[in-house]
Write a protein that holds these residues in place. Structure first.
Motif, mmCIF file in Angstrom:
data_model
loop_
_atom_site.group_PDB
_atom_site.id
_atom_site.type_symbol
_atom_site.label_atom_id
_atom_site.label_comp_id
_atom_site.label_asym_id
_atom_site.label_seq_id
_atom_site.Cartn_x
_atom_site.Cartn_y
_atom_site.Cartn_z
ATOM 1 N N ILE A 1 0.866 -1.183 0.000
ATOM 2 C CA ILE A 1 0.000 0.000 0.000
ATOM 3 C C ILE A 1 0.899 1.228 0.000
ATOM 4 O O ILE A 1 1.959 1.223 0.637
ATOM 5 C CB ILE A 1 -0.984 0.005 1.193
ATOM 6 N N GLY B 1 -4.434 6.906 3.078
ATOM 7 C CA GLY B 1 -4.168 5.482 3.324
ATOM 8 C C GLY B 1 -5.295 4.861 4.143
ATOM 9 O O GLY B 1 -5.814 3.788 3.811
ATOM 10 N N THR B 2 -5.693 5.573 5.198
ATOM 11 C CA THR B 2 -6.753 5.078 6.067
ATOM 12 C C THR B 2 -8.063 4.947 5.286
ATOM 13 O O THR B 2 -8.775 3.957 5.391
ATOM 14 C CB THR B 2 -6.942 6.060 7.244
ATOM 15 N N GLY C 1 -4.696 11.170 5.563
ATOM 16 C CA GLY C 1 -5.895 10.338 5.633
ATOM 17 C C GLY C 1 -6.198 9.464 4.424
ATOM 18 O O GLY C 1 -7.145 8.682 4.467
ATOM 19 N N THR D 1 0.718 5.751 -0.376
ATOM 20 C CA THR D 1 0.082 7.033 -0.667
ATOM 21 C C THR D 1 1.123 7.900 -1.353
ATOM 22 O O THR D 1 2.305 7.820 -1.021
ATOM 23 C CB THR D 1 -0.380 7.702 0.641
ATOM 24 N N ARG E 1 1.575 1.633 14.020
ATOM 25 C CA ARG E 1 0.484 2.518 14.443
ATOM 26 C C ARG E 1 -0.578 2.635 13.346
ATOM 27 O O ARG E 1 -1.771 2.561 13.619
ATOM 28 C CB ARG E 1 1.077 3.895 14.767
ATOM 29 N N GLY F 1 -0.009 11.109 5.346
ATOM 30 C CA GLY F 1 -0.404 11.629 6.648
ATOM 31 C C GLY F 1 -1.625 12.521 6.583
ATOM 32 O O GLY F 1 -1.921 13.250 7.529
HETATM 33 C C1 LIG Z 1 2.115 -3.988 3.288
HETATM 34 C C2 LIG Z 1 2.806 -2.688 3.097
HETATM 35 O O1 LIG Z 1 2.899 -2.195 2.006
HETATM 36 S S1 LIG Z 1 3.456 -1.935 4.447
HETATM 37 C C3 LIG Z 1 4.327 -0.587 3.749
HETATM 38 C C4 LIG Z 1 3.463 0.591 3.658
HETATM 39 N N1 LIG Z 1 3.934 1.516 2.694
HETATM 40 C C5 LIG Z 1 4.975 2.356 2.898
HETATM 41 O O2 LIG Z 1 5.662 2.332 3.898
HETATM 42 C C6 LIG Z 1 5.223 3.345 1.788
HETATM 43 C C7 LIG Z 1 5.395 4.741 2.318
HETATM 44 N N2 LIG Z 1 4.276 5.165 3.120
HETATM 45 C C8 LIG Z 1 3.052 5.448 2.613
HETATM 46 O O3 LIG Z 1 2.832 5.362 1.433
HETATM 47 C C9 LIG Z 1 1.977 5.913 3.562
HETATM 48 O O4 LIG Z 1 2.538 6.704 4.521
HETATM 49 C C10 LIG Z 1 1.173 4.787 4.257
HETATM 50 C C11 LIG Z 1 0.564 3.890 3.185
HETATM 51 C C12 LIG Z 1 2.026 3.966 5.193
HETATM 52 C C13 LIG Z 1 0.066 5.427 5.077
HETATM 53 O O5 LIG Z 1 -0.771 6.161 4.235
HETATM 54 P P1 LIG Z 1 -1.147 7.686 4.608
HETATM 55 O O6 LIG Z 1 -2.090 8.149 3.587
HETATM 56 O O7 LIG Z 1 0.083 8.450 4.815
HETATM 57 O O8 LIG Z 1 -1.847 7.415 6.012
HETATM 58 P P2 LIG Z 1 -2.940 8.252 6.812
HETATM 59 O O9 LIG Z 1 -2.801 9.695 6.556
HETATM 60 O O10 LIG Z 1 -4.263 7.643 6.592
HETATM 61 O O11 LIG Z 1 -2.497 7.891 8.278
HETATM 62 C C14 LIG Z 1 -1.370 8.509 8.840
HETATM 63 C C15 LIG Z 1 -0.548 7.463 9.516
HETATM 64 O O12 LIG Z 1 0.101 6.654 8.543
HETATM 65 C C16 LIG Z 1 1.418 6.354 8.992
HETATM 66 N N3 LIG Z 1 2.386 7.035 8.137
HETATM 67 C C17 LIG Z 1 2.266 8.204 7.497
HETATM 68 N N4 LIG Z 1 3.375 8.479 6.807
HETATM 69 C C18 LIG Z 1 4.201 7.458 7.018
HETATM 70 C C19 LIG Z 1 5.493 7.165 6.560
HETATM 71 N N5 LIG Z 1 6.171 7.967 5.758
HETATM 72 N N6 LIG Z 1 6.049 6.013 6.947
HETATM 73 C C20 LIG Z 1 5.377 5.179 7.747
HETATM 74 N N7 LIG Z 1 4.154 5.427 8.226
HETATM 75 C C21 LIG Z 1 3.574 6.540 7.848
HETATM 76 C C22 LIG Z 1 1.515 6.887 10.381
HETATM 77 O O13 LIG Z 1 1.067 5.910 11.274
HETATM 78 C C23 LIG Z 1 0.567 8.045 10.337
HETATM 79 O O14 LIG Z 1 0.144 8.378 11.609
HETATM 80 P P3 LIG Z 1 1.054 9.406 12.467
HETATM 81 O O15 LIG Z 1 1.130 10.644 11.657
HETATM 82 O O16 LIG Z 1 0.331 9.521 13.733
HETATM 83 O O17 LIG Z 1 2.374 8.783 12.598
#
Ligand SMILES: CC(=O)SCCNC(=O)CCNC(=O)[C@H](O)C(C)(C)COP(=O)(O)OP(=O)(O)OC[C@H]1O[C@@H](n2cnc3c(N)ncnc32)[C@H](O)[C@@H]1OP(=O)(O)O
Length: 791
Positions: A553, A565-566, A563, A555, A595, A561
């Protein structure tokens, strides 16, 4: 006809310093005969060595250098004049990338394929791996190949010959496309010169093949100045590793200790080899004298040189007569010994996790070299995430981007075709196109293969996001996305641009015989979670419920950050609510990701005992139940996880990052029966209460503290259990993990957590125990507490 075609294309290629591609479509044996004809024609024109020709095939017995499709990456070290890829029987997209990467300017890439119209409908050995149970081979589609064939028919520089089928004679062989490509505009082929005020030796610049490479070497000279960070970004085949090696060797000649690291030694081999060549040249000759070193501006060599004048050392280490050295260490190990080296060179930096890269910034000076368009994942994550950290660091940052290929000219048609065919340059939408997107405006869409194939930008940007999600996303994954029956792609889309993407895999629903064989040790393709729960965690029924695993997954980095992904997960959960028993995920655990998944309702059931070699992370598996059967599965494995983890924490998980442990335990489902009680003897309660409120000591009852700390941390982050949660601050939780659960010695815990003394650390344990007594204490424990409080 074949011979003439081969000679023409080859001459054209040599003239332009480009490559050409010849496709031999039709019967396999005829294709092989034609490939021999091509090699003979090329050889007759301009003799080539036998090891200048390689073939990738499932067959054996060729008079060329042979590689199996699975091991084709072995080709990447050296370049060849002709590389033949036999696509019959087992066509592996990754192998195509490796093979094309090994063809030199002036060389030919030859593909043996089935008849191009029929090829997409033919299922082969690669497809068998895509037929993940309970799906059959007939469920796998040929869309990746359909697209590939389209690119072969469209791109310049690609000749296509129909070699006919088995029954018809050679007269049926005919040319479909001649693959002539217009010669490129004249380019400047002059070799770069050493800048007049350069600090590195002449030989370092003389070894450079392009002006870009010389610029990289020049930038790397600044590694001699502490506080410098050099970032070299490069497409594949631009000579960044050689440039790094020339710099490493030059620094070592000036007496420096240079540490080279990379995800694996094979990545860094070229750095070491180039450094060795340079050191050999310079140390052997006049260039190695102390005067010269001083003139080159490096540190003056010490008086007591190493006696011998030649470079010594092992494959992983090179020593110079001046007392300098270049050595390789694996990334996790390298990050632990940053006090010693004068400079660190990190090759293939994009393949390492950002947390690890950050630690290298504590070295006196450091270079990060990275491939932007690779054959095994690209460097976008690096470009975005690590760049942010670097901007915050106190370093003077020097940037170099290498564009000029070293083995063929820019704009080479085969490279252009390959980038298109394998989407090697796939990247998320440009920031400006999505920057203002609001998650409320985004549309949830199922991006099925047909939709993706109908819109090139959508396909490239979707795949680009998947590459960002995981550095190991590779060409084979593009084929999986388009053809595997168990995979689904879902996205949030704004104005037709994907802003968040998830790749989902159906798992489970396995019949009893398959479950039994899995329990007895057979591997079942593509069923990661059922396989783990069944064979490793010994649950024969685990493959029965229907699961949906979130494989990747991501974003868009401009929108993290906020919303998306959620929201994407919410929509996925809603769409599959009537379809699966549970949703699962497995990933390299970091506190932030734990988290993210915990908030989305996922619960920990496994934390691996080994670390991923590359990232140094432990992988975690989490489940989110949907139906009763999913809830039963979670409950069994949550309970098994609690029992296992209690002991693993002071054993296999002793060294795991405290915040990862806190996140993994905090996201694990608590025992529904036992959330309010911890089973201690009266004697143990007296010891615990005395440690919290009186003169008692932790060491009198370590097991009792462990049970309490464990009960306090399990499920502590789950909102539903908030009313029974123990109030502990971050510092107290970290102390309970390190000292009480992981069983570190006082000395190690004090040093690791930064307490001023052992006494203060012991006092902190006492303080952290008070809320545990409040929460779990028996009536006896309360009376004991009151005795201390009331004096
Ligand atoms: C099975 C897998 O693919 S696991 C690997 C997931 N993918 C990645 O790590 C790629 C890079 N990260 C991303 O693309 C995104 O940050 C995701 C997919 C992890 C989360 O999507 P977002 O749209 O950012 O998430 P959303 O805004 O709904 O929620 C925010 C939370 O996501 C997580 N998050 C946001 N950015 C990141 C980041 N760069 N790295 C890790 N977690 C993150 C945190 O838990 C954050 O909460 P916090 O601000 O309290 O720490």
């Amino acid at each position: 006809m074949i011979g003439t075609l081969a000679r023409e294309r080859r001459r054209e290629a040599v003239r332009a310093n480009e490559r050409r591609l010849i496709v031999l479509a039709g019967d396999r044996d005829r294709g092989i005969d034609a490939a021999y004809e091509i090699v003979d024609a090329v050889d007759g024109d301009d003799p080539i060595r036998s090891d200048d020709v390689a073939i990738v095939s499932t067959r054996e017995g060729f008079r060329f250098d042979e590689y199996r499709p699975r091991n084709a990456r072995g080709l990447l070290g050296a370049t060849r004049t002709v590389v033949v890829v036999d696509c019959h029987e087992r066509f592996v997209p990754n192998a195509l990338g490796a093979a094309a990467g090994a063809v030199d300017g002036g060389g030919l890439l030859v593909l043996l394929t089935p008849d191009l119209d029929r090829w997409p409908a033919i299922r082969d050995g690669f497809d068998r791996a895509l037929a993940v149970p309970p799906y059959e081979l007939s469920d796998v589609t040929g869309r990746f190949r359909e697209r590939l064939v389209g690119t072969l028919r469209r791109h310049p520089g690609i000749a296509i010959v129909d070699v006919g089928d088995g029954e018809r004679g050679p007269e049926n062989m005919h040319l479909i496309r001649d693959g002539r490509a217009d010669p490129p505009p004249a380019t400047d082929h002059r070799r770069p010169r050493r800048p007049a005020d350069a600090a590195f030796p002449d030989a370092a610049y003389e070894a450079c093949l392009t002006a870009d490479q010389a610029r990289a070497v020049r930038a790397l000279e600044s590694l001699a100045d502490p506080g410098t960070a050099v970032v070299i970004e490069s497409d594949r085949g631009r000579g960044k590793s050689s440039a790094a090696g020339l710099a490493a060797g030059s620094l070592a000649l000036a007496g420096a200790d240079v540490l080279v690291t990379a995800p694996a030694f094979r990545n860094a081999r070229e750095v070491l080899e180039r450094a060795r060549e340079l050191v050999g040249l310079e140390d052997d000759g006049d260039g190695g004298s102390d005067d010269d070193e001083a003139a080159h501006g490096g540190r003056t060599a010490t008086e007591t040189t190493h006696g011998e004048r030649t470079a010594t050392g092992t494959a992983h280490e090179i020593r110079t007569a001046t007392g300098g050295r270049v050595r390789f260490l694996p990334a996790a190990e390298a990050a632990d010994c940053l006090d010693d080296p004068d400079a660190v060179i990190v090759d293939e930096a994009a393949a390492l996790p950002v947390q690890l890269l950050e630690r290298f910034l504590t070295a006196p000076s450091v270079a990060f070299c990275t491939t932007v368009h690779g054959y095994e994942g690209a460097g976008r994550g690096f470009a975005v995430r690590f760049r942010e950290r670097l901007a915050d660091a106190d370093h003077v940052v020097r940037d170099v981007h290498l564009k000029e290929p070293i083995r063929y000219v820019r704009g080479d048609p085969v490279e252009r075709w390959l980038f298109d065919a394998l989407l090697l340059d796939a990247r998320p939408a440009v920031e400006a196109a999505v920057a203002d997107a609001d998650s409320a405006d985004a549309t949830y869409r199922a991006l099925d293969p047909k939709t993706l194939l109908g819109n090139d930008t959508l396909l490239a940007e979707t795949f680009g996001l998947l590459v960002v999600a995981h550095y190991r996303t590779e060409s084979n994954d593009l084929a999986r996305v388009l053809d595997a029956p168990n995979l689904h792609t879902r996205a949030l889309v704004v104005n037709d641009r994907p802003v968040a993407v998830a790749l989902l895999a159906r798992e489970g629903s396995l019949p009893a015989d398959r479950r039994r064989s899995m329990y007895e040790g057979d591997r079942v393709h593509g069923n990661m979670v059922p396989d783990l729960l069944t064979s490793q965690l010994r649950d024969e029924a685990a493959g029965e419920p229907a699961g949906l695993r979130v494989v990747r997954i991501a974003t868009h980095d401009a929108l993290r950050g906020t919303g998306f992904g959620t929201r994407l997960l919410d929509r996925i959960h809603a769409e599959f609510a009537d379809d699966v028993d549970y949703v699962s995920v497995g990933y390299g655990a970091t506190p932030r990701l734990l988290r993210f998944w915990r908030r989305a309702g996922y619960r920990t059931v496994h934390l691996s005992t080994t670390r991923n070699d590359t990232s140094g992370e432990h992988s975690v598996v989490m489940l989110r139940p949907v139906t009763e059967s999913g809830r039963t599965l979670l409950s069994r494995h949550a309970s098994a996880f609690r029992r296992r983890e209690r002991d693993a924490l002071s054993d296999a998980h002793r060294e795991v990052d405290v915040d990862v442990i806190r996140g993994a335990l905090g996201s694990s489902a608590p025992d529904p029966e036992g959330t309010s009680t911890v089973d201690l003897t009266d004697h143990e309660w007296r010891a615990v209460v005395a440690a919290a409120y009186g003169p008692g000591m932790y060491d009198v009852a370590p097991g009792a503290f462990r049970d309490l700390a464990f009960a306090a941390l399990v499920g502590s982050d789950i909102e539903a259990t908030a009313d029974v949660a123990v109030e502990l601050d971050d510092e107290a939780e970290r102390l309970l993990v390190r000292k009480v659960l992981q069983g570190w010695s006082w000395g190690d815990a004090v040093a690791n957590l930064g307490y001023p003394s052992t006494r203060s650390c012991m006092r902190a344990i006492g303080e952290a125990t008070k809320p545990l007594v409040e929460r779990f204490g028996t009536s006896l424990a309360r009376r004991e507490r009151d005795r201390f409080i009331n004096g």
